[in-house]
Structure formats: C-alpha cells, structure tokens
Motif scaffolding. Sequence first.
Motif, short mmCIF file in Angstrom:
data_model
loop_
_atom_site.label_atom_id
_atom_site.label_comp_id
_atom_site.label_asym_id
_atom_site.label_seq_id
_atom_site.Cartn_x
_atom_site.Cartn_y
_atom_site.Cartn_z
N ILE A 85 -2.45 -0.49 -15.77
CA ILE A 85 -2.37 -1.09 -13.45
C ILE A 85 -2.43 -0.08 -12.27
CG2 ILE A 85 -0.26 -2.38 -12.70
CD1 ILE A 85 1.25 -2.89 -15.86
N VAL A 86 -2.15 0.81 -12.76
CA VAL A 86 -2.28 2.11 -11.33
C VAL A 86 -3.80 2.21 -11.44
CG1 VAL A 86 -2.23 3.98 -10.81
CG2 VAL A 86 -0.26 3.21 -12.25
N ALA A 87 -4.72 1.69 -12.32
CA ALA A 87 -6.05 2.22 -12.15
C ALA A 87 -6.57 1.24 -12.03
CB ALA A 87 -6.64 3.11 -13.61
N GLY A 88 -6.26 -0.11 -11.90
CA GLY A 88 -6.39 -1.39 -10.62
C GLY A 88 -6.55 -1.41 -9.82
N CYS A 89 -5.37 -0.33 -8.75
CA CYS A 89 -5.64 0.31 -7.10
C CYS A 89 -6.80 -0.27 -7.04
CB CYS A 89 -5.09 1.10 -7.23
SG CYS A 89 -5.40 1.33 -5.23
N LEU A 90 -7.18 -0.93 -5.70
CA LEU A 90 -8.91 -1.23 -5.36
C LEU A 90 -9.16 -0.49 -3.57
CD1 LEU A 90 -10.01 -4.89 -6.25
CD2 LEU A 90 -10.60 -2.50 -7.23
N ASN A 91 -7.95 -0.06 -3.07
CA ASN A 91 -7.47 0.09 -1.75
C ASN A 91 -8.19 2.38 -1.57
OD1 ASN A 91 -6.88 1.87 0.43
ND2 ASN A 91 -4.66 0.77 0.61
N PRO A 92 -9.49 2.31 -0.88
CA PRO A 92 -10.05 3.37 -1.57
C PRO A 92 -9.44 4.60 -0.83
CG PRO A 92 -10.83 1.74 0.91
CD PRO A 92 -10.07 1.60 -0.06
N ASN A 93 -8.06 4.20 -0.29
CA ASN A 93 -7.53 5.72 1.29
C ASN A 93 -5.92 5.89 0.01
OD1 ASN A 93 -9.13 4.86 3.30
ND2 ASN A 93 -8.18 3.32 4.13
N THR A 94 -5.52 4.96 -1.15
CA THR A 94 -4.67 5.15 -2.08
C THR A 94 -5.17 5.88 -3.05
OG1 THR A 94 -4.06 3.15 -1.55
CG2 THR A 94 -3.11 4.34 -3.69
N ARG A 95 -4.31 7.34 -3.18
CA ARG A 95 -4.45 8.84 -4.10
C ARG A 95 -4.24 8.04 -5.55
NH1 ARG A 95 -9.41 9.86 -3.03
NH2 ARG A 95 -8.87 8.28 -1.37
N ASP B 108 0.55 -1.79 -0.20
CA ASP B 108 -0.45 0.24 -0.15
C ASP B 108 0.61 1.19 -0.24
OD1 ASP B 108 -2.14 -0.96 -0.33
OD2 ASP B 108 -2.43 -1.54 1.83
N TYR B 109 0.11 2.07 -0.41
CA TYR B 109 1.43 4.21 -0.89
C TYR B 109 -0.60 4.83 -0.41
CZ TYR B 109 4.75 1.10 -3.12
OH TYR B 109 5.79 -0.16 -3.11
N ASP B 110 0.26 5.95 -0.11
CA ASP B 110 -0.50 7.13 0.26
C ASP B 110 -0.94 7.71 -1.47
OD1 ASP B 110 -0.45 7.10 3.01
OD2 ASP B 110 1.94 7.61 2.43
N THR B 111 0.29 7.42 -2.32
CA THR B 111 -0.55 7.90 -3.64
C THR B 111 0.85 7.23 -4.51
OG1 THR B 111 -0.09 10.93 -2.26
CG2 THR B 111 -0.12 10.21 -5.17
N VAL B 112 0.08 6.56 -5.38
CA VAL B 112 0.12 5.66 -6.90
C VAL B 112 0.68 7.26 -7.80
CG1 VAL B 112 0.82 4.12 -8.24
CG2 VAL B 112 0.19 4.10 -5.66
N ILE B 113 1.28 6.78 -8.25
CA ILE B 113 1.43 7.69 -9.79
C ILE B 113 1.53 6.95 -10.94
CG2 ILE B 113 2.17 9.56 -11.06
CD1 ILE B 113 3.40 10.41 -7.84
N SER B 114 1.39 7.21 -12.21
CA SER B 114 1.53 6.70 -13.47
C SER B 114 1.57 7.92 -14.14
CB SER B 114 -0.32 5.74 -14.15
OG SER B 114 0.93 5.50 -15.77
N PHE B 115 3.48 7.51 -14.56
CA PHE B 115 4.33 8.33 -15.20
C PHE B 115 4.17 8.85 -16.51
CE2 PHE B 115 7.61 12.04 -15.38
CZ PHE B 115 6.82 12.70 -14.47
N LEU B 116 3.77 7.70 -16.94
CA LEU B 116 3.87 7.98 -18.52
C LEU B 116 2.58 7.18 -18.79
CD1 LEU B 116 5.06 9.06 -21.10
CD2 LEU B 116 6.41 7.02 -20.91
N GLU B 117 1.75 8.02 -20.45
CA GLU B 117 1.01 7.49 -20.46
C GLU B 117 1.03 5.82 -21.35
OE1 GLU B 117 2.29 10.59 -23.32
OE2 GLU B 117 0.93 10.60 -21.15
N GLY B 118 0.22 5.26 -21.44
CA GLY B 118 0.01 3.65 -21.22
C GLY B 118 0.00 2.45 -20.39
N PRO B 119 0.68 1.21 -20.63
CA PRO B 119 0.26 -0.02 -19.83
C PRO B 119 0.40 0.51 -18.14
CG PRO B 119 2.72 0.40 -20.96
CD PRO B 119 2.16 1.27 -21.86
N THR B 120 0.69 1.26 -18.05
CA THR B 120 1.10 2.04 -16.12
C THR B 120 -0.14 2.43 -16.18
OG1 THR B 120 2.29 3.09 -16.54
CG2 THR B 120 3.73 1.77 -16.16
N THR B 121 -0.24 2.90 -16.53
CA THR B 121 -1.94 3.87 -16.77
C THR B 121 -3.13 2.71 -16.18
OG1 THR B 121 -0.98 5.45 -18.05
CG2 THR B 121 -3.50 5.45 -17.16
#
Length: 371
Positions: free
Chosen positions: A101-111, A86-99
């Motif tokens: 993946i990061v959208a798959g985070c289900l933790n409501p407390n993670t920005r 878990d992280y407080d904030t998760v950032i996809s820093f470049l459009e593409g596959p990481t975008t």
Amino acid sequence: MKKVLFMIPTLKGGGAEKILIDLLQQFDLNEWSVNLLVLFKNNVYQDQIPSGVTLRQSHISQFRGNIHAMKLTTPQQLYRLLVKTDYDTVISFLEGPTTRIVAGCLNPNTRLINWVHNEFHELSKLGSSYRSIEELQQTYQRFDQTVFVSQTARQALLSLIDLPEEKTKVLYNPLDMKQVLKHVAVDKKIPLTTEQPIKLITIGRLSYQKGYDRLLPIMAKLIHEDGLRVTLDILGVGENLNKLKKQVLNLDLAATVNFLGFVKQPYTHLAQADMFVCSSRYEGYSTVVTEATLLGLPVVTTDCSGMSEILQDTGVITANQEEALYRGLKKVLSDRKLLAELRIKAQQRGQQLSNQDNAIEIINFLREVSS
C-alpha cells in the motif's frame, strides 16, 4: 513540524507491534506530527498508544482471503483510499500488505520507508500480499529507504532483491529501557540443588514461527527421559493455542507447562524466571531475547537472525533444529553452575545493552530522511 505516518497491519500483540508502541513514546510532539494507521481491526496494544499520536483505523476486518481480495486493487488505489492526505514521511512498519500500500504513494515529495523485521530466504515467503514475484520486487524498489532490524535480515533480503546499498539501513529495535530495568533482579540466585526445579520462560505468538510445537517434545524428553526438574511458562496468544494444549496433554506435561496468555508487561515474569528459551524457526531481531538479556536472564536459543548480535558470546545459540535445541538445553539444565555462569555473562551483556539508545538513532535517521 514534520508530519510522519506509520502504517502497520494490526496491533494484535506481536513483537513488531510492541516495538512500534515503544518507538512512538520517544517522539517529541513539538517537532513531529505523529500518525498511526492500523489496517485491520485486532488491536491488543491500542490502549498503549501514546496520547498525542493520532490513531487512524481503516476498519477493514481481518478474515481469511481478505489479503487476496486486496490484490484485486492497485497499490495506488489502496493508498488513495486509505491514506487520503499528504505526509512528509510514510513508513510501512511491518512487511506484508502495508508495504504494498505505501509503495502506491505517488507524491514525489513524500519519503517512503519500508521496515523489515524478519529474515527471508525465499521470495515466496513474502509473496502472499502481491500479485506476482515481479510486483513484489518492484514494490521494494519503490522505497527511498529499507530499514532492517539486524545485519542478517539485511543480508538475507539483499540476496533476493537488488536494492542499492545506500538505500538500506540497519537500525536495532528500540525498547522502553526504564520499564524493563525496573525489574532487574541483580541478587537472584540460580537454584543449585536438584530438588528445586529450574523455571524456564518463553514469550511469543503461539504460531508456527515460534516453534513451540518442537519445544514441547523437548520438554517431555528433558523431564520424562532425562529426569530433569524443570518447568516452562509460555506467555502469548495465537492460532495454535488449542493444538499446543492438546500436545501438552499428550506429552504428560500438564503439571510442568503453563500457558499464561498475553501479558502486556511481562518483565516481572521474566525477572522471576531462571532462563529464557527461544525455539523460533525464524526471527528478525528478537525483542523478548533483548529484554531477557537486559534483565540478566541466561538465554538458550535457536540460531535466528539477530541472535548473535544481541547475545554475542553470553548465551547458548544452537543450530535451528529440534535435536540441537534439546542438546543445548540439556547441557545447561544438567549443570547448574554453568547456568549461574551464564547469568553473570547475561548481566554483563545487559549492562552493555542498557547503555544503547536505539530510539534516538531511529529518530535521528527519520529526521535526516524527512529533511
């Protein structure tokens, strides 16, 4: 201590990768636990990651078809597999596959933050990492904030995807100002006699995006038809290197065009040049054009996202067409007094840019989002 994770496909030497390295150097590690997850193994910049930043690599090899293979797995499954904690904030820093993946985070407390570095006018240009255009749109709407590197990049994407205005932000790219400004050549003079060649420079990945395949015919026309004395240094690596080298030979440019490869610190090369040329088909907010301007280097560029914001009225921005770029270059290269005037304007604009601290603005934004 705030715990932040940056995720990026590779550190292979592109502009967004360099921007991220510069940004990571600005974090106060007494306040932040900074983590970097690199998706694919191809990491030119790995040795420049600041000490204190925790590097994680997925060890996924980058091969033709692996993006398609990743689409067989849901974003939620990929996130659990790759991120794991878990992280407080998760950032996809470049459009593409990481975008995706990061959208798959289900933790409501993670920005969740999505960084957009390019200007897109068709969703299909973004769609290769997604199962469908519908999944792409749903993915972008999952983020708490979407950051754009220029106003024009923001306007373009918002014309394609409906995002609430309060969930979008324009933040200009940070630069390592001290490193760049060490190389400022305040007293550099433009060669005023036609016997002295004008030295052009361009920096970027050797890919379709950067438009070098159309810059080389322009060089041939300027030299062989117009009789102008000019050279071109190209700094960068990429998939089109062999094609471009063949093009140089076919256009009889071997004596005037030089491929210098990837240069980690290109500022000395920039400071020694007379003019920077950008032939890109599209950009987001060009790091190298910003660096060139900081160094007082005149710029002739195609009209891409962010160029008017960087240059304002200090450079030459042409229509994004080969003929228009040729005319713009010919006009400046044929009038060395005009080139000298553009250098003075570039130096003035460089002074303005050097007073901006984009990194502090970004970190303040992340602090606010993470609180």
